[in-house]
Structures are given as C-alpha cells and as structure tokens.
Design a protein around this motif. Structure first.
Motif, PDB file in Angstrom:
ATOM      1  N   LEU A 144       0.862  -1.168   0.000  1.00 41.02           N
ATOM      2  CA  LEU A 144       0.000   0.000   0.000  1.00 41.02           C
ATOM      3  C   LEU A 144       0.902   1.222   0.000  1.00 41.02           C
ATOM      4  CD1 LEU A 144      -2.852   1.193   0.221  1.00 41.02           C
ATOM      5  CD2 LEU A 144      -2.593   1.087   2.705  1.00 41.02           C
ATOM      6  N   LEU A 145       0.971   1.896  -1.146  1.00 42.65           N
ATOM      7  CA  LEU A 145       1.841   3.056  -1.319  1.00 42.65           C
ATOM      8  C   LEU A 145       1.046   4.222  -1.882  1.00 42.65           C
ATOM      9  CD1 LEU A 145       4.831   1.226  -3.064  1.00 42.65           C
ATOM     10  CD2 LEU A 145       4.829   2.137  -0.739  1.00 42.65           C
ATOM     11  N   GLY A 146       1.507   5.402  -1.631  1.00 39.97           N
ATOM     12  CA  GLY A 146       0.897   6.579  -2.224  1.00 39.97           C
ATOM     13  C   GLY A 146       1.229   6.657  -3.703  1.00 39.97           C
ATOM     14  N   PRO A 147       0.452   7.418  -4.465  1.00 39.61           N
ATOM     15  CA  PRO A 147       0.655   7.489  -5.910  1.00 39.61           C
ATOM     16  C   PRO A 147       2.033   8.007  -6.307  1.00 39.61           C
ATOM     17  CG  PRO A 147      -0.855   9.189  -5.187  1.00 39.61           C
ATOM     18  CD  PRO A 147      -0.623   8.287  -4.018  1.00 39.61           C
ATOM     19  N   GLU A 148       2.639   8.829  -5.463  1.00 33.40           N
ATOM     20  CA  GLU A 148       3.956   9.365  -5.789  1.00 33.40           C
ATOM     21  C   GLU A 148       5.043   8.298  -5.705  1.00 33.40           C
ATOM     22  OE1 GLU A 148       3.336   9.628  -1.433  1.00 33.40           O
ATOM     23  OE2 GLU A 148       2.112  10.191  -3.130  1.00 33.40           O
ATOM     24  N   CYS A 149       4.732   7.158  -5.107  1.00 32.95           N
ATOM     25  CA  CYS A 149       5.711   6.063  -4.970  1.00 32.95           C
ATOM     26  C   CYS A 149       5.623   5.051  -6.104  1.00 32.95           C
ATOM     27  CB  CYS A 149       5.501   5.346  -3.640  1.00 32.95           C
ATOM     28  SG  CYS A 149       5.889   6.383  -2.215  1.00 32.95           S
ATOM     29  N   LEU A 150       4.631   5.183  -6.960  1.00 38.23           N
ATOM     30  CA  LEU A 150       4.454   4.239  -8.064  1.00 38.23           C
ATOM     31  C   LEU A 150       5.522   4.470  -9.124  1.00 38.23           C
ATOM     32  CD1 LEU A 150       2.652   2.033  -9.359  1.00 38.23           C
ATOM     33  CD2 LEU A 150       1.456   3.891 -10.510  1.00 38.23           C
ATOM     34  N   ARG A 151       6.160   3.399  -9.528  1.00 35.92           N
ATOM     35  CA  ARG A 151       7.139   3.449 -10.620  1.00 35.92           C
ATOM     36  C   ARG A 151       6.490   2.760 -11.820  1.00 35.92           C
ATOM     37  NH1 ARG A 151      12.316   1.472  -7.049  1.00 35.92           N
ATOM     38  NH2 ARG A 151      12.679   3.447  -5.984  1.00 35.92           N
ATOM     39  N   PRO A 152       5.867   3.530 -12.723  1.00 35.58           N
ATOM     40  CA  PRO A 152       5.081   2.954 -13.823  1.00 35.58           C
ATOM     41  C   PRO A 152       5.820   1.949 -14.692  1.00 35.58           C
ATOM     42  CG  PRO A 152       4.723   5.315 -13.687  1.00 35.58           C
ATOM     43  CD  PRO A 152       5.846   4.986 -12.755  1.00 35.58           C
ATOM     44  N   ALA A 153       7.126   2.087 -14.814  1.00 40.08           N
ATOM     45  CA  ALA A 153       7.880   1.165 -15.663  1.00 40.08           C
ATOM     46  C   ALA A 153       7.956  -0.237 -15.058  1.00 40.08           C
ATOM     47  CB  ALA A 153       9.285   1.704 -15.897  1.00 40.08           C
ATOM     48  N   SER A 154       7.819  -0.338 -13.733  1.00 38.76           N
ATOM     49  CA  SER A 154       7.994  -1.646 -13.100  1.00 38.76           C
ATOM     50  C   SER A 154       6.897  -2.019 -12.109  1.00 38.76           C
ATOM     51  CB  SER A 154       9.343  -1.683 -12.382  1.00 38.76           C
ATOM     52  OG  SER A 154       9.411  -0.632 -11.430  1.00 38.76           O
ATOM     53  N   MET A 155       5.913  -1.146 -11.914  1.00 37.32           N
ATOM     54  CA  MET A 155       4.835  -1.399 -10.960  1.00 37.32           C
ATOM     55  C   MET A 155       3.504  -1.010 -11.582  1.00 37.32           C
ATOM     56  SD  MET A 155       6.818   0.445  -7.790  1.00 37.32           S
ATOM     57  CE  MET A 155       5.826  -0.024  -6.406  1.00 37.32           C
ATOM     58  N   LEU A 209      -8.712  -7.045  -4.657  1.00 35.47           N
ATOM     59  CA  LEU A 209      -8.334  -6.272  -3.476  1.00 35.47           C
ATOM     60  C   LEU A 209      -9.529  -5.494  -2.929  1.00 35.47           C
ATOM     61  CD1 LEU A 209      -4.860  -4.914  -4.574  1.00 35.47           C
ATOM     62  CD2 LEU A 209      -5.369  -6.815  -3.056  1.00 35.47           C
ATOM     63  N   PRO A 210      -9.465  -5.098  -1.652  1.00 36.18           N
ATOM     64  CA  PRO A 210     -10.545  -4.287  -1.077  1.00 36.18           C
ATOM     65  C   PRO A 210     -10.638  -2.927  -1.765  1.00 36.18           C
ATOM     66  CG  PRO A 210      -9.045  -5.104   0.634  1.00 36.18           C
ATOM     67  CD  PRO A 210      -8.429  -5.434  -0.693  1.00 36.18           C
ATOM     68  N   ALA A 211     -11.763  -2.266  -1.576  1.00 39.56           N
ATOM     69  CA  ALA A 211     -11.960  -0.917  -2.107  1.00 39.56           C
ATOM     70  C   ALA A 211     -10.904   0.011  -1.510  1.00 39.56           C
ATOM     71  CB  ALA A 211     -13.353  -0.421  -1.756  1.00 39.56           C
ATOM     72  N   PRO A 212     -10.600   1.128  -2.192  1.00 38.91           N
ATOM     73  CA  PRO A 212      -9.602   2.074  -1.668  1.00 38.91           C
ATOM     74  C   PRO A 212      -9.921   2.496  -0.240  1.00 38.91           C
ATOM     75  CG  PRO A 212     -10.234   2.687  -3.884  1.00 38.91           C
ATOM     76  CD  PRO A 212     -11.165   1.573  -3.455  1.00 38.91           C
ATOM     77  N   LEU A 213      -8.883   2.697   0.538  1.00 43.62           N
ATOM     78  CA  LEU A 213      -9.022   3.071   1.941  1.00 43.62           C
ATOM     79  C   LEU A 213      -9.063   4.582   2.096  1.00 43.62           C
ATOM     80  CD1 LEU A 213      -6.278   0.655   3.328  1.00 43.62           C
ATOM     81  CD2 LEU A 213      -8.735   0.265   3.301  1.00 43.62           C
ATOM     82  N   ALA A 214      -9.804   5.043   3.077  1.00 40.71           N
ATOM     83  CA  ALA A 214      -9.804   6.462   3.429  1.00 40.71           C
ATOM     84  C   ALA A 214      -8.730   6.658   4.489  1.00 40.71           C
ATOM     85  CB  ALA A 214     -11.161   6.881   3.962  1.00 40.71           C
ATOM     86  N   VAL A 215      -7.917   7.660   4.313  1.00 35.46           N
ATOM     87  CA  VAL A 215      -6.832   7.940   5.254  1.00 35.46           C
ATOM     88  C   VAL A 215      -7.047   9.329   5.832  1.00 35.46           C
ATOM     89  CG1 VAL A 215      -4.335   8.198   5.518  1.00 35.46           C
ATOM     90  CG2 VAL A 215      -5.251   6.508   3.927  1.00 35.46           C
ATOM     91  N   GLN A 216      -6.938   9.424   7.135  1.00 36.13           N
ATOM     92  CA  GLN A 216      -7.066  10.719   7.791  1.00 36.13           C
ATOM     93  C   GLN A 216      -5.729  11.078   8.417  1.00 36.13           C
ATOM     94  OE1 GLN A 216     -10.279  10.425  10.574  1.00 36.13           O
ATOM     95  NE2 GLN A 216     -11.823  10.607   9.001  1.00 36.13           N
ATOM     96  N   TYR A 217      -5.359  12.333   8.286  1.00 37.23           N
ATOM     97  CA  TYR A 217      -4.121  12.830   8.855  1.00 37.23           C
ATOM     98  C   TYR A 217      -4.454  13.869   9.918  1.00 37.23           C
ATOM     99  CZ  TYR A 217      -1.806  10.690   4.885  1.00 37.23           C
ATOM    100  OH  TYR A 217      -1.353   9.792   3.967  1.00 37.23           O
ATOM    101  N   GLY A 218      -3.587  14.005  10.881  1.00 37.70           N
ATOM    102  CA  GLY A 218      -3.782  15.010  11.917  1.00 37.70           C
ATOM    103  C   GLY A 218      -2.515  15.809  12.128  1.00 37.70           C
TER     104      GLY A 218
END
Length: 98
Positions: free
Chosen positions: A36-47, A56-65
């Motif tokens: 489970l990685l954020g979109p900025e961590c995706l390497r399109p050439a290899s992932m 997989l389960p539906a996308p998760l909601a993430v809350q930050y504080g």
C-alpha cells in the motif's frame, strides 16, 4: 490495509517490512508481494496499481492530523499557521481514489 484484508477473509502473509519507501518499492519490483503506497511512490515502468478487479478491497480512506502544543513560541506558531493555510484547501477538496 490488513484490517480490510482480514474483513474480506483474504489470506495474506507479511513478507517484508521497512520504514523506507524505496526499500518497499524494491521489494514490490522484486516480486516479494504487493504494498500500500501513495501514488507518488508508483514506478510505472515496473509497478502497476491493483484494484477491486484484482481481488483487493476498495480504496481506503486515510485521515491525517496535525498536533502542536497549545502554548508555543511565535516562530513555531507562524510555521504551523503557514502549514495549515497551505493544507486546509487540499483537505477540504473532494477525496480522490487512486
């Protein structure tokens, strides 16, 4: 993520852990599993992004504080205010799924 997989009664096994996103990316690229990685961590050439179509389960909601001491130095208060003024418009935007 683990709670979502357990709720779906999806079997899983933790094969690698790290606090380094680069190490997790390398593990995924070397077929140790999925992460489970954020979109900025995706390497399109290899992932690639997996979805519910992949089982997989539906996308998760993430809350930050943001937590700061109530009584703080004026310099810290100014930095916190700038941080909040920058992020609040993003927080108030519609949630995005990736």
């Amino acid at each position: 993520m683990l709670d979502a997989l357990t709720e779906r009664q999806q079997n899983y096994r933790i094969t690698f852990t790290s606090q380094s996103s680069a190490a997790i990316q390398a593990a995924v690229e070397n077929n140790l599993g999925v992460a489970l990685l954020g979109p900025e961590c995706l390497r399109p050439a290899s992932m690639r992004c997996l979805s519910t179509a992949d089982g997989l389960p539906a996308p998760l909601a993430v809350q930050y504080g943001l937590y700061a001491r109530h009584e703080r130095h004026s310099t810290c208060a100014a930095a916190v205010r700038t941080f909040i003024d920058t992020l609040v418009p993003l927080w108030n935007s519609e949630p995005r799924t990736i």
